[in-house]
Design an enzyme around this catalytic site. Structure first.
Site, PDB file in Angstrom:
ATOM      1  N   ASN A  15      52.098  50.516  39.407  1.00  0.00           N
ATOM      2  CA  ASN A  15      52.541  49.445  40.316  1.00  0.00           C
ATOM      3  C   ASN A  15      54.061  49.440  40.454  1.00  0.00           C
ATOM      4  OD1 ASN A  15      50.420  47.555  41.462  1.00  0.00           O
ATOM      5  ND2 ASN A  15      49.686  47.800  39.358  1.00  0.00           N
ATOM      6  N   MET A  91      52.369  43.656  29.502  1.00  0.00           N
ATOM      7  CA  MET A  91      51.238  43.114  28.751  1.00  0.00           C
ATOM      8  C   MET A  91      51.658  42.181  27.606  1.00  0.00           C
ATOM      9  SD  MET A  91      48.958  44.311  30.697  1.00  0.00           S
ATOM     10  CE  MET A  91      47.371  44.002  29.928  1.00  0.00           C
ATOM     11  N   ASN A 108      54.111  38.276  39.501  1.00  0.00           N
ATOM     12  CA  ASN A 108      53.206  39.053  38.646  1.00  0.00           C
ATOM     13  C   ASN A 108      52.055  39.559  39.507  1.00  0.00           C
ATOM     14  OD1 ASN A 108      52.001  40.046  36.191  1.00  0.00           O
ATOM     15  ND2 ASN A 108      50.588  38.309  36.247  1.00  0.00           N
ATOM     16  N   HIS A 110      48.032  40.581  39.057  1.00  0.00           N
ATOM     17  CA  HIS A 110      46.910  40.413  38.127  1.00  0.00           C
ATOM     18  C   HIS A 110      45.663  41.009  38.761  1.00  0.00           C
ATOM     19  CE1 HIS A 110      44.655  38.696  34.848  1.00  0.00           C
ATOM     20  NE2 HIS A 110      43.769  38.259  35.719  1.00  0.00           N
ATOM     21  N   THR A 142      54.339  31.010  36.375  1.00  0.00           N
ATOM     22  CA  THR A 142      54.631  29.705  35.785  1.00  0.00           C
ATOM     23  C   THR A 142      54.265  29.810  34.307  1.00  0.00           C
ATOM     24  OG1 THR A 142      52.428  28.941  36.370  1.00  0.00           O
ATOM     25  CG2 THR A 142      54.196  28.441  37.942  1.00  0.00           C
ATOM     26  N   LEU A 145      49.330  30.944  31.777  1.00  0.00           N
ATOM     27  CA  LEU A 145      48.985  32.359  31.956  1.00  0.00           C
ATOM     28  C   LEU A 145      48.224  32.598  33.270  1.00  0.00           C
ATOM     29  CD1 LEU A 145      48.878  35.189  30.517  1.00  0.00           C
ATOM     30  CD2 LEU A 145      46.567  34.539  29.805  1.00  0.00           C
ATOM     31  N   GLU A 175      46.131  47.263  44.622  1.00  0.00           N
ATOM     32  CA  GLU A 175      47.364  46.732  44.013  1.00  0.00           C
ATOM     33  C   GLU A 175      48.580  47.456  44.589  1.00  0.00           C
ATOM     34  OE1 GLU A 175      47.407  46.131  39.728  1.00  0.00           O
ATOM     35  OE2 GLU A 175      45.232  46.259  39.653  1.00  0.00           O
TER      36      GLU A 175
HETATM   37  C1  GAR Z   1      47.264  46.890  36.634  1.00  0.00           C
HETATM   38  O1  GAR Z   1      45.914  46.919  36.979  1.00  0.00           O
HETATM   39  C2  GAR Z   1      47.749  45.451  36.563  1.00  0.00           C
HETATM   40  O2  GAR Z   1      47.184  44.615  37.519  1.00  0.00           O
HETATM   41  C3  GAR Z   1      47.281  45.077  35.174  1.00  0.00           C
HETATM   42  O3  GAR Z   1      47.540  46.192  34.378  1.00  0.00           O
HETATM   43  C4  GAR Z   1      47.486  47.380  35.197  1.00  0.00           C
HETATM   44  C5  GAR Z   1      48.796  48.118  35.035  1.00  0.00           C
HETATM   45  O4  GAR Z   1      48.755  49.360  35.668  1.00  0.00           O
HETATM   46  N1  GAR Z   1      47.982  43.926  34.704  1.00  0.00           N
HETATM   47  C6  GAR Z   1      47.469  43.057  33.851  1.00  0.00           C
HETATM   48  O5  GAR Z   1      46.354  43.160  33.377  1.00  0.00           O
HETATM   49  C7  GAR Z   1      48.398  41.917  33.502  1.00  0.00           C
HETATM   50  N2  GAR Z   1      47.760  40.997  32.625  1.00  0.00           N
HETATM   51  P1  GAR Z   1      50.122  50.124  35.986  1.00  0.00           P
HETATM   52  O6  GAR Z   1      50.939  50.168  34.690  1.00  0.00           O
HETATM   53  O7  GAR Z   1      49.652  51.509  36.381  1.00  0.00           O
HETATM   54  O8  GAR Z   1      50.819  49.414  37.073  1.00  0.00           O
END
Ligand code: GAR
Length: 196
Positions: A15, A91, A108, A110, A142, A145, A175
């Site tokens: 991302n 994370m 963010n 999600h 915010t 979570l 995404e």
């Molecule tokens: C993505 O799917 C993102 O939405 C998720 O982790 C992945 C990261 O992929 N985020 C979460 O779960 C946040 N709690 P990336 O490092 O290849 O972007």
């Protein structure tokens, strides 16, 4: 004036890469720094290969002391004079002490159609619930979570026989469309939800 963006990653950083690759030409923002809690993040290696500044703040030496970890991030960010933060697969949960000063300026992504499935294992939970549709959400951060005003959502179908990994891959593609599109709008002052 061009907005200066800090992008926070923990893992592969796909991302983050989609955001950076979109921030060219007349885009209202540029990546000023990529931040990670994980020195081995593929995102950090890629950012370095692109000549983007990076900062690694390992959370482990701080143990349960989240405020001290966050103070270290804040200190590392100071030289970059950021306008916006984009969490992109970061994370670590951030406390109110970090989040509050960035209110309205931290985004963010999600991997669920919020308000469904806050937290982890979103794809498995959507499958277990028998959902016909799943997706991803970009929202303002915010202190609660995976909460906060929604800036955009993209939907995907859930197909017969999908595994959590199948669904994760289908969502991740969206995404990579959604987050750059939302950031582009948000950085130019448009906060109404984008629905893809
Ligand atoms: C993505 O799917 C993102 O939405 C998720 O982790 C992945 C990261 O992929 N985020 C979460 O779960 C946040 N709690 P990336 O490092 O290849 O972007």
């Amino acid at each position: 004036m061009t907005k200066r963006v800090g992008i926070f990653v923990s893992g592969g950083g796909s991302n983050m890469r989609a955001l950076v690759e979109d921030m060219t030409g007349a885009h209202p923002a540029r990546a000023a720094v990529v931040v990670s809690n994980n020195a081995d993040s593929g995102g950090i290696a890629w950012a370095q290969s692109q000549g983007i500044a990076t900062e690694v703040i390992d959370h482990r030496p701080f143990g349960a002391d989240r405020p001290a970890f966050e103070a270290a991030i804040t200190a590392a960010l100071a030289p970059y004079a950021l306008d916006l933060i984009c969490l992109a697969g970061f994370m670590r949960v951030l406390t109110e002490g970090f989040v509050a000063p960035w209110a309205g300026r931290m985004l963010n992504i999600h991997p669920s159609l919020l308000p469904k499935y806050k937290g982890l294992h979103t794809h498995a939970r959507a499958l277990e619930a028998g959902d016909k549709e799943h997706g991803c959400t970009v929202h303002l951060v915010t202190p609660a979570l995976d909460d906060g005003p929604i800036l955009g959502q993209a939907r995907v179908p859930v197909l017969a026989g999908d595994t959590p990994d199948d669904l994760a891959a289908r969502v991740l593609k969206q995404e990579h469309r959604l987050y750059p599109a939302v950031l582009r709008r948000f950085a130019s002052g448009e906060a109404s939800p984008l629905l893809l």
